[in-house]
Design an enzyme around this catalytic site. Sequence first.
Site, PDB file in Angstrom:
ATOM      1  N   GLY A   1       0.788  -1.210   0.077  1.00 19.00           N
ATOM      2  CA  GLY A   1      -0.300   0.039  -0.001  1.00 19.00           C
ATOM      3  C   GLY A   1       0.652   1.130   0.021  1.00 19.00           C
TER       4      GLY A   1
ATOM      5  N   GLU B   1       2.582  -8.090  -1.309  1.00 21.32           N
ATOM      6  CA  GLU B   1       1.323  -8.667  -0.830  1.00 21.32           C
ATOM      7  C   GLU B   1       1.015  -9.990  -1.084  1.00 21.32           C
ATOM      8  OE1 GLU B   1       1.555  -5.902  -2.577  1.00 21.32           O
ATOM      9  OE2 GLU B   1       0.384  -4.130  -1.646  1.00 21.32           O
TER      10      GLU B   1
HETATM   11  N1  3HC Z   1       1.839  -3.804   9.494  1.00 24.48           N
HETATM   12  C1  3HC Z   1       1.972  -3.848  10.679  1.00 24.48           C
HETATM   13  N2  3HC Z   1       3.114  -3.953  11.395  1.00 24.48           N
HETATM   14  C2  3HC Z   1       4.190  -4.165  10.570  1.00 24.48           C
HETATM   15  C3  3HC Z   1       3.982  -4.028   9.175  1.00 24.48           C
HETATM   16  C4  3HC Z   1       2.871  -3.854   8.546  1.00 24.48           C
HETATM   17  N3  3HC Z   1       2.577  -3.656   7.379  1.00 24.48           N
HETATM   18  N4  3HC Z   1       5.535  -4.166   8.550  1.00 24.48           N
HETATM   19  C5  3HC Z   1       6.208  -4.486   9.854  1.00 24.48           C
HETATM   20  N5  3HC Z   1       5.471  -4.389  10.846  1.00 24.48           N
HETATM   21  C6  3HC Z   1       5.831  -4.272  12.450  1.00 24.48           C
HETATM   22  C7  3HC Z   1       6.563  -5.941  12.502  1.00 24.48           C
HETATM   23  O1  3HC Z   1       5.671  -6.775  12.742  1.00 24.48           O
HETATM   24  C8  3HC Z   1       7.635  -5.646  13.684  1.00 24.48           C
HETATM   25  O2  3HC Z   1       6.893  -5.560  14.930  1.00 24.48           O
HETATM   26  P1  3HC Z   1       7.463  -6.104  16.161  1.00 24.48           P
HETATM   27  O3  3HC Z   1       8.566  -5.090  16.377  1.00 24.48           O
HETATM   28  O4  3HC Z   1       6.208  -5.909  17.061  1.00 24.48           O
HETATM   29  O5  3HC Z   1       7.973  -7.385  15.926  1.00 24.48           O
HETATM   30  C9  3HC Z   1       8.093  -4.239  13.352  1.00 24.48           C
HETATM   31  O6  3HC Z   1       7.077  -3.665  12.411  1.00 24.48           O
HETATM   32  C10 3HC Z   1       9.278  -4.013  12.580  1.00 24.48           C
HETATM   33  O7  3HC Z   1       9.301  -4.878  11.271  1.00 24.48           O
HETATM   34  P2  3HC Z   1      10.552  -5.897  11.175  1.00 24.48           P
HETATM   35  O8  3HC Z   1      11.074  -6.542  12.281  1.00 24.48           O
HETATM   36  O9  3HC Z   1      10.050  -6.659  10.016  1.00 24.48           O
HETATM   37  O10 3HC Z   1      11.525  -4.866  10.634  1.00 24.48           O
HETATM   38  P3  3HC Z   1      12.614  -4.732   9.464  1.00 24.48           P
HETATM   39  O11 3HC Z   1      13.379  -3.574   9.547  1.00 24.48           O
HETATM   40  O12 3HC Z   1      13.490  -6.216   9.566  1.00 24.48           O
HETATM   41  O13 3HC Z   1      11.704  -4.902   7.994  1.00 24.48           O
HETATM   42  C11 3HC Z   1      10.201  -4.073   6.500  1.00 24.48           C
HETATM   43  C12 3HC Z   1      10.978  -3.765   7.827  1.00 24.48           C
HETATM   44  C13 3HC Z   1      10.922  -4.436   5.449  1.00 24.48           C
HETATM   45  C14 3HC Z   1       9.330  -3.156   6.333  1.00 24.48           C
HETATM   46  C15 3HC Z   1       9.246  -5.393   6.966  1.00 24.48           C
HETATM   47  O14 3HC Z   1       8.704  -5.268   8.216  1.00 24.48           O
HETATM   48  C16 3HC Z   1       8.116  -6.036   6.118  1.00 24.48           C
HETATM   49  O15 3HC Z   1       8.290  -6.494   5.022  1.00 24.48           O
HETATM   50  N6  3HC Z   1       7.093  -5.596   6.316  1.00 24.48           N
HETATM   51  C17 3HC Z   1       5.879  -5.967   5.604  1.00 24.48           C
HETATM   52  C18 3HC Z   1       5.566  -5.089   4.328  1.00 24.48           C
HETATM   53  C19 3HC Z   1       4.349  -5.576   3.729  1.00 24.48           C
HETATM   54  O16 3HC Z   1       4.027  -6.719   3.628  1.00 24.48           O
HETATM   55  N7  3HC Z   1       3.781  -4.598   3.070  1.00 24.48           N
HETATM   56  C20 3HC Z   1       2.563  -5.011   2.443  1.00 24.48           C
HETATM   57  C21 3HC Z   1       1.348  -4.906   3.251  1.00 24.48           C
HETATM   58  S1  3HC Z   1       0.016  -5.395   2.540  1.00 24.48           S
HETATM   59  C22 3HC Z   1      -0.827  -4.251   2.053  1.00 24.48           C
HETATM   60  O17 3HC Z   1      -0.082  -3.290   1.676  1.00 24.48           O
HETATM   61  C23 3HC Z   1      -2.077  -4.283   1.217  1.00 24.48           C
HETATM   62  C24 3HC Z   1      -2.411  -3.286   0.171  1.00 24.48           C
HETATM   63  O18 3HC Z   1      -1.941  -3.532  -1.015  1.00 24.48           O
HETATM   64  C25 3HC Z   1      -3.949  -2.911   0.129  1.00 24.48           C
END
Ligand code: 3HC
Length: 693
Positions: free
Chosen positions: A99, A122
């Site tokens: 997003g 995603e």
């Molecule tokens: N939502 C909620 N929490 C999230 C999050 C998200 N999108 N991304 C990360 N977090 C949280 C993690 O759970 C973690 O929480 P914690 O400290 O309580 O364990 C904290 O943020 C830090 O995350 P990481 O330990 O993973 O930190 P890194 O620095 O290693 O990585 C990152 C950062 C690359 C951003 C990784 O967290 C990541 O890949 N996040 C997910 C990204 C993702 O999948 N985005 C797409 C979401 S779906 C979407 O957007 C739908 C849309 O199309 C409608």
Amino acid sequence: MTIHFEMHDDIAVLAADNPPVNALGWAVRQGLLDGITRAQAEGAKAIVIYGRGRTWFAGADIREFGKPLQEPSLPGLCNLVEACKIPVIAAMHGTALGGGLEIALGCHYRIAVPTAKMGFPEVHLGLLPGAGGTQRLPRVTGYEQAISLITSGRPIGAAKALDLGLVDKVEAGEPLALGLAYARELLAQGAGPRPVSQMPAPEAIDFDAAKAAVAKKARGQLSPVVAVEAIEASSKLAFAEGLAEERRLFMSLMETDQRQGMIHAFFSERQVSKQPDLAGVSPRDINSMGVIGGGTMGAGIATAALLAGLSVVLIEMTDDGAKAAKARIASNLAGALKRGKIDQAKHDAILNEALTCATDYAALGEADLIIEAVFEDMDVKKQVFAKLDAVAKPGAILASNTSYLNLDEIATTTSRPADVIGLHFFSPAHVMKLLEVVVGAQTAPEVIASGFALGKRLGKTSVRSGVCDGFIGNRMMFTYRTCADHMVLDGATPYQIDRVLEEFGFAMGLFAVGDLAGLDIGWANRKRLAPLRDPQERVPTYADKLCEAGHYGQKTGRGYYIYEGRAKVENPDVMPLVEAERLELGITPRSFSDAEILRRYMAAMVNEAAKIVGEGIARRPLDVDMVSLMGYGFPRYNGGPLKWADLQGLPALLDDIKSYAKEDAFFWTPAPLLEQLVAQGRTFDDLNKEAAQ
Ligand code: 3HC
Ligand code: NAI
């Protein structure tokens, strides 16, 4: 306040401030909406959006999924940004994901710092980009690139994004300053809003072929294939209708078990190495490592340590053994060089300076941690640990890579059992992500913390396990392998079982995995266990006979399969061994449906996993799930065996186990924890949640 509004002369700035990753939760979405409205109301000439802290928006707030949607929705917000009457500029750093990247695509212009990463992860959450990504991205990059980015979920760097036209500019600097400078440049040029939605969709491609190719790679995972359907909609429908179709497909994925499984995997991966009981315990410094035994595992562990910047002293029994170990490590490093993980200079420095291969244990005197990967034999391990006790410096950590053996018994041969720990790597150790950190009865907290710190440094996902035969992963595998052997004796074939497992989504069938690992390993383990077996236990022997005939799997070219190059065919020697055993035992074979094979196999796995959690060997259900996902090829989209069990429903699974127990009460003894959860109407995930509080 998650979005700060500032005016910089006539440019409005919306600064996201929602640590740690600026996820687009409700408050952020509302803040952006308010900011866009206010900027126009206050007469701003342009708007710059950027993220404070370490990143641009890393995506939707995953914690909101599955809960009722609170307006403004993300797709609506992207449309609102795009419809803004003044230019909106995205100034990106860190990770612009999901997003987050969709918001950027809603902006009219995009600038990024060189280290920024962009992508649509995603599909790894069982979803597709659901805020216009499937409709806007192809209009910018064309279909081929859009399909690749969205279905792989892999992020790209800023340079590639510039190449693809996904960003307009890449410049080093501070995101706010870059965004403001770019906004001024655009205003000076008289540039106005530039909505992606008004760009024509690219020329259509053969979407059926694209879907077929993606489906083949996806191996049962739904989201990549559905994502292509959404992308295809952009070629057939007007933008607004395409958005509606994307939303429909997104919501359909939101309802799937796969979405739940993958999101469970996402959070479990982050949860698993957290050790609340070790808060405040400092790990010991580990910069030099000793490795005893330079066979398959020792060489792999040494490679992993060297690649992470540690120095390694490896001990083998003979000079030839030491040479062979060095050659194995050199070959691993050559692979890392070829794949661009290290450059030539680092490769040479590792091989010539950081690695020493020797035969004299005295060379281990300076090592901070010494791990043995010698033969899987208690006497040999004990001899090695006694020697280590004599040469290791005070405070050195003494680790074993044993697959099954009792760590506490090994520790008795040293004068320092508090320094002894199990570090169970998986083969190939420099590639596989899983590390079981095996905690003995006397292992000191700082030694456990050191095991986790080392795992992190080596890029592993570390899972804590108590001591039992096979720890978490191999203990479970022993049980589901036994279940498979029982089914083979009763009428199934290893090939049917492998096919069913691969169709379920396992990377490889169980018997093919045995061939890969070497059938002699399981054979040796069964010989070790023979004297310990309960007389009620049903012990198939056809697998031993296959080994007695010299078929050890891939290493001998024959196992359950015959290997010619990369191709494999069924080994015709296997079924006669099975049939002979059936005859000997008076078994009339019956047919098994694919569904029954899967149900029994999974029931055996879940039941053992529940025993492992119930006994406290694994701390939480999610620890077992992570071991299965990271080390045993369990399909990530099923979340792990215990998440799968929750989704299937525990009462029905327990009923099945009880019905199987009528045939073999010894093997199918229900796990007390499973019975307890069913009686209380609770799930394994409830236990995960309780542990997180
Ligand atoms: N939502 C909620 N929490 C999230 C999050 C998200 N999108 N991304 C990360 N977090 C949280 C993690 O759970 C973690 O929480 P914690 O400290 O309580 O364990 C904290 O943020 C830090 O995350 P990481 O330990 O993973 O930190 P890194 O620095 O290693 O990585 C990152 C950062 C690359 C951003 C990784 O967290 C990541 O890949 N996040 C997910 C990204 C993702 O999948 N985005 C797409 C979401 S779906 C979407 O957007 C739908 C849309 O199309 C409608
Ligand atoms: P291997 O047989 O390939 O290597 C063992 C090496 O140890 C040999 O090179 C041998 O020369 C050396 N060795 C034996 N005794 C020694 C001693 N006293 N001093 C110095 N060197 C000695 O075995 P592999 O597969 O590497 O397994 C090693 C250990 O790792 C075992 O405990 C095994 O259970 C465990 N393991 C194996 C996995 C696998 O997939 N192969 C996976 C995870 C753990």
